[in-house]
Design a protein around this motif. Structure first.
Motif, PDB file in Angstrom:
ATOM      1  N   LEU A 182      -6.698 -25.642  -4.948  1.00 37.04           N
ATOM      2  CA  LEU A 182      -6.033 -26.702  -4.202  1.00 37.04           C
ATOM      3  C   LEU A 182      -4.475 -25.729  -4.045  1.00 37.04           C
ATOM      4  O   LEU A 182      -3.950 -25.456  -5.022  1.00 37.04           O
ATOM      5  N   CYS A 183      -4.191 -25.579  -2.708  1.00 35.05           N
ATOM      6  CA  CYS A 183      -2.980 -24.737  -2.488  1.00 35.05           C
ATOM      7  C   CYS A 183      -2.014 -25.725  -1.660  1.00 35.05           C
ATOM      8  O   CYS A 183      -2.406 -26.239  -0.667  1.00 35.05           O
ATOM      9  N   ILE A 184      -0.766 -25.808  -2.136  1.00 39.27           N
ATOM     10  CA  ILE A 184       0.189 -26.521  -1.618  1.00 39.27           C
ATOM     11  C   ILE A 184       1.594 -25.852  -1.097  1.00 39.27           C
ATOM     12  O   ILE A 184       1.834 -25.245  -2.039  1.00 39.27           O
ATOM     13  N   TRP A 185       2.018 -25.905   0.040  1.00 38.08           N
ATOM     14  CA  TRP A 185       2.821 -25.150   0.614  1.00 38.08           C
ATOM     15  C   TRP A 185       4.072 -26.070   1.008  1.00 38.08           C
ATOM     16  O   TRP A 185       3.895 -27.119   1.949  1.00 38.08           O
ATOM     17  N   LEU A 186       5.409 -25.969   0.199  1.00 37.38           N
ATOM     18  CA  LEU A 186       6.364 -26.662   0.497  1.00 37.38           C
ATOM     19  C   LEU A 186       7.148 -26.194   1.410  1.00 37.38           C
ATOM     20  O   LEU A 186       7.727 -25.026   1.252  1.00 37.38           O
ATOM     21  N   THR A 187       7.523 -26.760   2.542  1.00 36.39           N
ATOM     22  CA  THR A 187       8.164 -25.729   3.527  1.00 36.39           C
ATOM     23  C   THR A 187       9.872 -26.105   3.325  1.00 36.39           C
ATOM     24  O   THR A 187      10.172 -26.900   2.773  1.00 36.39           O
ATOM     25  N   GLY A 188      10.587 -25.085   3.771  1.00 34.70           N
ATOM     26  CA  GLY A 188      12.180 -25.264   3.687  1.00 34.70           C
ATOM     27  C   GLY A 188      12.560 -25.280   5.222  1.00 34.70           C
ATOM     28  O   GLY A 188      11.944 -24.935   6.272  1.00 34.70           O
ATOM     29  N   ARG A 189      13.953 -25.262   5.304  1.00 38.88           N
ATOM     30  CA  ARG A 189      14.721 -25.180   6.344  1.00 38.88           C
ATOM     31  C   ARG A 189      14.548 -23.787   7.129  1.00 38.88           C
ATOM     32  O   ARG A 189      14.536 -23.984   8.413  1.00 38.88           O
ATOM     33  N   ASP A 190      14.343 -22.854   6.670  1.00 39.73           N
ATOM     34  CA  ASP A 190      14.224 -21.527   7.060  1.00 39.73           C
ATOM     35  C   ASP A 190      12.873 -21.313   7.827  1.00 39.73           C
ATOM     36  O   ASP A 190      12.619 -20.273   8.395  1.00 39.73           O
ATOM     37  N   LEU A 191      11.776 -22.048   7.028  1.00 33.14           N
ATOM     38  CA  LEU A 191      10.330 -21.678   7.514  1.00 33.14           C
ATOM     39  C   LEU A 191       9.786 -23.345   7.647  1.00 33.14           C
ATOM     40  O   LEU A 191       9.084 -23.666   6.811  1.00 33.14           O
TER      41      LEU A 191
END
Length: 96
Positions: A49-58
């Motif tokens: 299980l892979c989770i990508w938490l995004t940010g303001r720059d991406l």
């Protein structure tokens, strides 16, 4: 680091024992992506299980477009639930 276990996707690290923690320091978005995308891809290929938490720059829309071009079966990983992409600020502020 002991070199048996799960393939990290990062060439100079190789394999890692399950539960290994890694820290990434980077100066540019390109440096971040050069490490993060292969790491994520290896996790997906290992059925994790892979989770990508995004940010303001991406933001999430940019992450999805980028990963769709770089990871075969990207849509399939989203549909099966192996990959989740969330806004980091929303994720961290949720009560649950």
């Amino acid at each position: 680091m002991h070199n048996t276990g799960i393939r990290s996707g990062i060439d100079f690290i190789g394999t890692c024992a399950w539960g290994t923690h890694l820290c990434l320091l980077y100066r540019t978005k390109q440096e971040f992506l050069e490490i993060s995308v292969p790491f994520l891809k290896a996790g997906l290929e290992n059925n994790e299980l892979c989770i990508w938490l995004t940010g303001r720059d991406l933001p999430a829309r940019d992450v999805k477009r980028l990963l769709k071009n770089l990871i075969p079966q990207f849509d399939s990983f989203l549909q099966t639930g192996n990959l989740e992409i969330h806004d980091g600020r929303t994720w961290c502020s949720q009560d649950n």
